[in-house]
Design an enzyme around this catalytic site. Structure first.
Site, short mmCIF file in Angstrom:
data_model
loop_
_atom_site.label_atom_id
_atom_site.label_comp_id
_atom_site.label_asym_id
_atom_site.label_seq_id
_atom_site.Cartn_x
_atom_site.Cartn_y
_atom_site.Cartn_z
N THR A 1 0.83 -1.20 0.00
CA THR A 1 0.00 0.00 0.00
C THR A 1 0.87 1.25 0.00
O THR A 1 0.45 2.31 -0.47
CB THR A 1 -0.95 0.00 1.22
OG1 THR A 1 -1.71 -1.21 1.21
CG2 THR A 1 -1.90 1.17 1.20
N TYR B 1 2.90 -12.95 6.10
CA TYR B 1 1.95 -12.33 5.18
C TYR B 1 1.64 -13.33 4.06
O TYR B 1 2.45 -13.54 3.18
CB TYR B 1 2.55 -11.04 4.61
CG TYR B 1 1.65 -10.22 3.72
CD1 TYR B 1 0.29 -10.48 3.59
CD2 TYR B 1 2.18 -9.15 3.00
CE1 TYR B 1 -0.52 -9.72 2.77
CE2 TYR B 1 1.37 -8.36 2.19
CZ TYR B 1 0.03 -8.65 2.07
OH TYR B 1 -0.76 -7.89 1.27
N LYS C 1 -0.77 -12.37 8.74
CA LYS C 1 -1.78 -11.60 8.01
C LYS C 1 -2.27 -12.50 6.88
O LYS C 1 -1.53 -12.82 5.96
CB LYS C 1 -1.17 -10.31 7.44
CG LYS C 1 -2.16 -9.49 6.62
CD LYS C 1 -1.47 -8.36 5.87
CE LYS C 1 -2.47 -7.64 4.97
NZ LYS C 1 -1.81 -6.68 4.06
#
Length: 305
Positions: free
Chosen positions: A50, A138, A166
């Site tokens: 992001t 992740y 995550k």
């Protein structure tokens, strides 16, 4: 076993504002960080996708992470993303995170190479060793090409540092697997449209790009579900957020939408770095309308108590 770091609440993968010449806009980044702290998020992630990490050098990523660390002044935990195609780059980011006093690292599968579970586990353990910090794994097979499967989890789980994951696969069966078979690894929501389900299965944290510009609304969902256990209220908030999640995911314009959302709050995040381009006028209008309705609806829900 008690985890060495407890991930609880909303963790924002911070955007990187740029000037028109593509340099980092440090003043705007400072404003983004201060706004997130002020609005009550629980932690910051520097160097995630992001934040456009794929369009930055290792040196730039470390510079941005150090700036974020200095700006937060210990008010919130800082997690540094180590995702990279080459293991030495990930290890350099991990070492840098350790040296700057980061609280944890975010550790992803290297994209494109499609490692086996054993190769991926050995890669992760090498990065873990370089950092010697708490690790949030992740799992994002849509971008990385492979799952962090059971063989991987069994191997890396031998390290005490591996304390969270995550989960961004979108496969609800993975939520069930993690909750039932890997309770020692804290499960963090990485799939925004499944946040309610993650909380129902015991997740205590949510890594969400949308919290860059709607921090209070994301905190409200976490508070309702994970803190109060009020899933009736949570469902209403989630229902109000679903149109936003559809807009964020449509047409691969996730980061563009996040940055425009932040710009709407009064902090100009500037252009994207290539190869991405910003939203067109129609996309901006659609996002703005969705945000207006969402904010009003959630404010009404919150006012009702």
């Amino acid at each position: 076993m008690t985890p060495i770091f407890k991930f609880e609440g909303i963790y924002t993968p911070v955007v990187t504002p740029f000037n028109e010449d593509q340099s980092v806009n440090w003043d705007a980044l400072s404003d983004v960080i201060e706004n997130l702290i002020d609005k009550g998020v629980n932690g910051l992630i520097s160097g995630g996708s992001t934040g456009e990490n794929y369009a930055q050098t290792v040196q730039e990523r470390l510079e941005i992470a150090r700036f974020t660390k200095d700006q937060t002044k210990g008010r919130l935990p800082l997690i540094v993303g180590t995702g990279a195609m080459m293991t030495p780059d990930s290890m350099a980011l991990a070492t840098g995170a350790r040296d700057m006093g980061a609280d944890a690292i975010l550790l992803a599968t290297p994209p494109y190479s499609v490692p086996t579970e054993r190769e991926n586990a050995l890669n992760a353990l090498a990065i873990d060793k370089a950092a010697n910090l708490p690790v949030m794994l992740y799992n994002y097979p849509g971008r990385m090409g492979v799952h962090m499967g059971e063989e991987f989890l069994d191997r890396v789980g031998r390290s005490r540092n591996i304390c969270a994951i995550k989960e961004s696969s979108g496969d609800i069966n993975r939520v069930h697997l993690l909750a039932r078979d890997y309770p020692h690894i804290q499960m963090s929501c990485g799939m925004d449209d499944q946040a309610l389900e993650f909380f129902a299965w015991g997740a205590r944290s949510w890594v969400c790009g949308g919290s860059n510009f709607l921090p209070e609304e994301h905190v409200a969902l976490y508070q309702a579900c994970a803190v109060e256990g009020n899933f009736d209220k949570g469902r209403r908030i989630m229902s109000a957020m679903m149109p936003l999640m559809r807009v964020l995911e449509q047409g691969g314009k996730f980061i563009q939408c996040i940055k425009h959302g932040v710009t709407m709050t009064g902090i100009d995040t500037g252009p994207m770095r290539p190869p991405l381009k910003g939203l067109n006028k129609d996309d901006k209008r659609a996002l703005e309308q969705v945000i207006r309705v969402l904010k009003k609806t959630i404010a009404d829900i919150q006012a009702e108590g």
